[in-house]
Each structure stands twice: as structure tokens, then as C-alpha cells.
Write an enzyme that holds these catalytic residues in place. Structure first.
Site, PDB file in Angstrom:
ATOM      1  N   HIS A 311       0.858  -1.193   0.000  1.00 41.11           N
ATOM      2  CA  HIS A 311       0.000   0.000   0.000  1.00 41.11           C
ATOM      3  C   HIS A 311       0.890   1.237   0.000  1.00 41.11           C
ATOM      4  O   HIS A 311       2.103   1.152   0.120  1.00 41.11           O
ATOM      5  CB  HIS A 311      -0.894   0.015   1.244  1.00 41.11           C
ATOM      6  CG  HIS A 311      -1.998  -0.996   1.217  1.00 41.11           C
ATOM      7  ND1 HIS A 311      -3.305  -0.667   0.944  1.00 41.11           N
ATOM      8  CD2 HIS A 311      -1.986  -2.337   1.422  1.00 41.11           C
ATOM      9  CE1 HIS A 311      -4.053  -1.761   0.985  1.00 41.11           C
ATOM     10  NE2 HIS A 311      -3.267  -2.790   1.276  1.00 41.11           N
ATOM     11  N   GLU A 384       3.313  -0.179   3.891  1.00 38.63           N
ATOM     12  CA  GLU A 384       2.905   1.155   3.445  1.00 38.63           C
ATOM     13  C   GLU A 384       4.155   1.828   2.896  1.00 38.63           C
ATOM     14  O   GLU A 384       5.095   2.125   3.628  1.00 38.63           O
ATOM     15  CB  GLU A 384       2.314   1.965   4.605  1.00 38.63           C
ATOM     16  CG  GLU A 384       1.007   1.423   5.154  1.00 38.63           C
ATOM     17  CD  GLU A 384      -0.198   1.780   4.306  1.00 38.63           C
ATOM     18  OE1 GLU A 384      -0.033   2.507   3.303  1.00 38.63           O
ATOM     19  OE2 GLU A 384      -1.316   1.347   4.650  1.00 38.63           O
TER      20      GLU A 384
END
EC number: 3.4.17.18
Length: 421
Positions: A311, A384
Site C-alpha cells: 500500500h 505502506e
């Protein structure tokens, strides 16, 4: 059951105030259109503990990033007023649509689905498909292309398998990499394509790459949400779109079947950016990937040992569970929790990300990591990626960073591949 230290006194009162101020349900956002005008981008201060951040996320705002005790969110005027009434300090740093327009530049011709000028190095769906086909064509002994199913709008959910005997189902540990569950997180597609390129083009010349490919079966799905990704760049104008394109959109990473909708970590309102859908796996994209994972149970044993879901953004390495603040819970004992922590911290030391349990950010339910572990015992992480912080531009870093920020995760990927053994 071991639990973390939590600041609970004032936090409980804060959560209650937010729910009153915003009329949000305990399950998520109030029914407010994500296409409403006057969407502001705000820096939120005062959400220093996970329960406070959970309260902010549950107010219905679109959380762009979390870092160093602050949150960057997109909020309507009503949502901003509700958060301020609950004691949070908000500083508006821009208008959401104006910021998107500035980042996009001039629009492309009508009907052109491509990235804005200057960002052409990012791969749209057609280019991603071509890159996978090229890998399978150029390295037929190492790479084989297939599909796990189709998206809501009918696009193939392409997958590439990499192995030294790619046509065989060998008795080797398997590792899955998934990217682009959230449409606007385009750097993640580049991450998956970088993994494809590295483990094919470098196989002949890099002994470390060759050893991993020879001893593992590697599966890569570069775009779990191709419909949303294509919509986000339609006409060469970024839209900040997160969900799939089913109705008003379902958040794929709140649609997985384990603890779906259980704990205030998703929304039951279709307008919300964290809408979990009407039922678990109601999104065809999550159902297709889940079915593929289920198909890897051979002789009663799950062959996929490890998984990363990429992500953007905030530079974090996250592990389960997301639905509870507890370090351990049903299906996760202390030894297993320590293994997640140890491997997560090893990976984070190589890329400079911050390692933590997913719920240390805020509560999420129906997430891919929780499902992978609870249902299949797969060592599942979320990365992330770059940048560390930022507003809406954090989802759209310049294409010039792609080589650096994808290669930044090479050592971490290798650590997980070895851990799968």
C-alpha cells in the site's frame, strides 16, 4: 491474553463525543457523499493514541496518512466541525479537488486512460498486462502468466508465477505478493512489477536471486483493483479514488471475511471510503484472490507460507491483528505474535520503515492480513510505501522515485522469502 498499554481514560470520552458530534455509527462513517463539494485536506492533532485515531477514522473522514502523532485527512465541513467539537485540533492545508487538479496538470484527450504528463513511467492496466506478458514470453522457463478471475467491470486479475520449474507444482514454500487493492496507490503496482523484473531478469546473474527462485514458488498479482485504478487516472486527471467500482465502491481491504464488520474498523455506509460492502467477499476482486489462496491448500496443507500486501503511504511494516488492540487473540498466541514482530522488524531495518501491529495505527476489520493469517496461517504483512508523510500528493509521488522506492524493498522481500522456508 496479552494486551498493550493503552491510554483509555480521556480516549473513551473522546470517542463518545465524536460519535455524537458526527452522528457516525459505531461501525464507521456517516452517510455523507464522498463526492460532496468543499472537501478540505486537514492535519489533525491530538490523535496520539490508537483509540483516538480509531475515533477520527470512524468519524467518516478519508484518512490519507498517519505519522508522528498526526493524521492527514479529507473531511467535509460537518466532519471537520465534529472533530473540533471533540477536542481535536485541525489545520486545513488545502482543498482536496484543487490539490488533485494541481498535481494532475492539464487533462488528456477525452477517453484516454493514462497517467498525467510527466508520470508516464507508471503502468496503466494495459501496460501492466503487457509487462507481465513480456516477462512470460522472455523467460518461459521461469515465468507463467494466468488470472485469478475478473474484476467487477470484467478486467482480468492477472497473476504471474515465478519458479525454476514454473510449469510444475513443486513441493516448495510459496509466497504471494499483492498490490493495488486501493486504486490511488499506483506506486504499489510498480512494486509488484519490480519484483517480477528482479526475479526474472536477474536470475542468471545474481546467485541470491537464483537461490530464492530455485527454492520457492512466487506468485505476484500487480493490480487487485484494476477498475478503480483505471478510473483514478481517466483522462489523465487524478481523482483520489480508493475503492473498487461496484456501485458506489467497496473498499477491498475491508471486505475480507475474517471479523468482517466486527469492531468499528469499517463502514456500513456506501458513501464511505471504508465501506465494507453488503457482505464478506461481496467484491469480486477479493473473492477471486481468496479463491486462489484457497486453491493452494494441497493435501490439507496451505502451500502459501507468506504474503505482503503493498500500500501507500507512510513507510510502515504492519502485521495482524488489525481488529483488536491486543497482541494476542484467538488464533494468535504469544509465540506467533513474536514471530510476526521479529520478522517485521527485520524487514523494517532494511528499508527504514516503522514496524508495528496494524491496530497501533487504528482499528480495521475485514482486512487481508487478518484473513490470511486467521483462515490460512499465512505470515501476512502490509507495507505502506513511500512517502513518509504528505497530503493527497502522498498517493501520487513523481514517477522519478519509482526505481529507488521499489528497489528499497529488495532486502525485505528476500527476508520474507527466506522466512517462508
Amino acid at each position: 491474553m496479552f494486551t498493550k498499554r493503552r491510554v483509555l481514560g480521556g480516549v473513551a470520552a473522546t470517542i463518545g463525543l465524536i460519535m455524537v458530534a458526527t452522528t457516525a455509527s459505531p461501525a464507521g462513517a456517516q452517510p455523507e457523499s464522498q463526492d460532496a463539494p468543499q472537501r478540505g485536506v486537514y492535519e489533525v492533532r491530538g490523535a496520539t493514541a490508537a483509540p483516538e485515531r480509531t475515533a477520527v477514522a470512524g468519524s467518516g473522514v478519508d484518512v490519507l496518512g498517519v505519522r508522528d502523532g498526526g493524521m492527514t485527512v479529507v473531511a467535509s465541513p460537518d466532519q471537520a466541525r465534529g472533530l473540533r467539537a471533540s477536542g481535536f485540533a485541525l489545520e486545513q492545508v488545502g482543498d482536496f479537488d484543487a490539490m488533485l487538479a494541481r498535481r494532475s496538470g492539464e487533462a488528456r484527450a477525452a477517453g484516454v486512460n493514462d497517467f498525467p504528463p510527466g508520470d508516464e513511467a507508471y503502468h496503466n492496466y494495459a501496460e501492466m498486462t503487457a509487462a507481465l506478458r513480456a516477462a512470460a514470453r522472455d523467460y518461459p522457463d521461469l515465468a507463467r502468466m494466468s488470472s485469478v478471475g475478473r474484476s467487477y467491470e470484467g478486467r482480468e486479475l492477472h497473476m504471474l508465477k515465478i519458479s525454476d520449474n514454473v510449469a510444475q507444482d513443486e513441493d516448495e514454500p510459496e509466497v504471494l505478493f499483492t498490490c493495488n487493492q486501493h486504486a490511488r496507490e499506483h506506486l504499489t503496482t510498480e512494486m509488484c512489477l519490480h519484483i517480477v523484473d528482479r526475479f526474472t531478469s536477474e536470475y542468471a546473474g545474481d546467485p541470491a536471486v537464483r537461490q530464492l527462485v530455485d527454492s520457492r514458488e512466487i506468485w505476484i498479482i500487480p493490480q487487485v483493483n484494476p477498475d478503480g485504478s483505471e478510473y483514478d487516472i481517466a483522462g489523465g486527471q487524478y481523482k483520489g479514488w480508493r475503492k473498487n467500482r461496484q456501485g458506489r465502491g467497496t473498499d477491498p481491504n475491508r471486505n475480507w471475511g475474517y471479523r468482517w464488520g466486527c469492531c468499528g474498523g469499517s463502514s456500513g455506509y456506501p458513501s464511505s471510503q471504508t465501506y465494507r460492502g453488503p457482505s464478506p467477499f461481496s467484491a469480486p476482486e477479493t473473492r477471486a484472490v481468496a479463491d486462489f489462496v484457497g486453491s493452494r491448500v494441497v493435501g490439507g496443507s496451505q502451500q502459501i507460507a507468506a504474503h505482503i500486501d503493498f500500500h501507500t503511504f507512510s513507510e510502515l511494516v504492519l502485521w495482524p491483528y488489525g481488529y483488536t488492540y491486543a497482541d494476542t487473540a484467538p488464533g494468535m498466541n504469544a509465540e506467533q505474535a513474536r514471530r510476526f514482530q521479529d520478522i517485521g522488524r527485520q524487514m523494517a531495518r532494511t528499508n527504514g520503515y516503522t514496524p508495528q501491529q496494524s491496530s497501533d495505527l487504528y482499528i480495521t476489520d475485514g482486512s487481508v492480513n487478518d484473513w490470511m493469517w486467521a483462515e490460512h496461517g499465512i505470515l501476512s504483512y502490509t507495507f505502506e510505501m513511500y512517502p513518509r508523510s504528505g497530503g493527497i500528493g502522498g498517493f501520487y509521488p513523481p514517477a522519478s522515485v519509482i526505481p529507488r522506492e521499489t528497489a528499497r524493498n529488495d532486502d525485505a522481500v528476500d527476508i520474507l522469502l527466506r522466512a517462508a522456508g
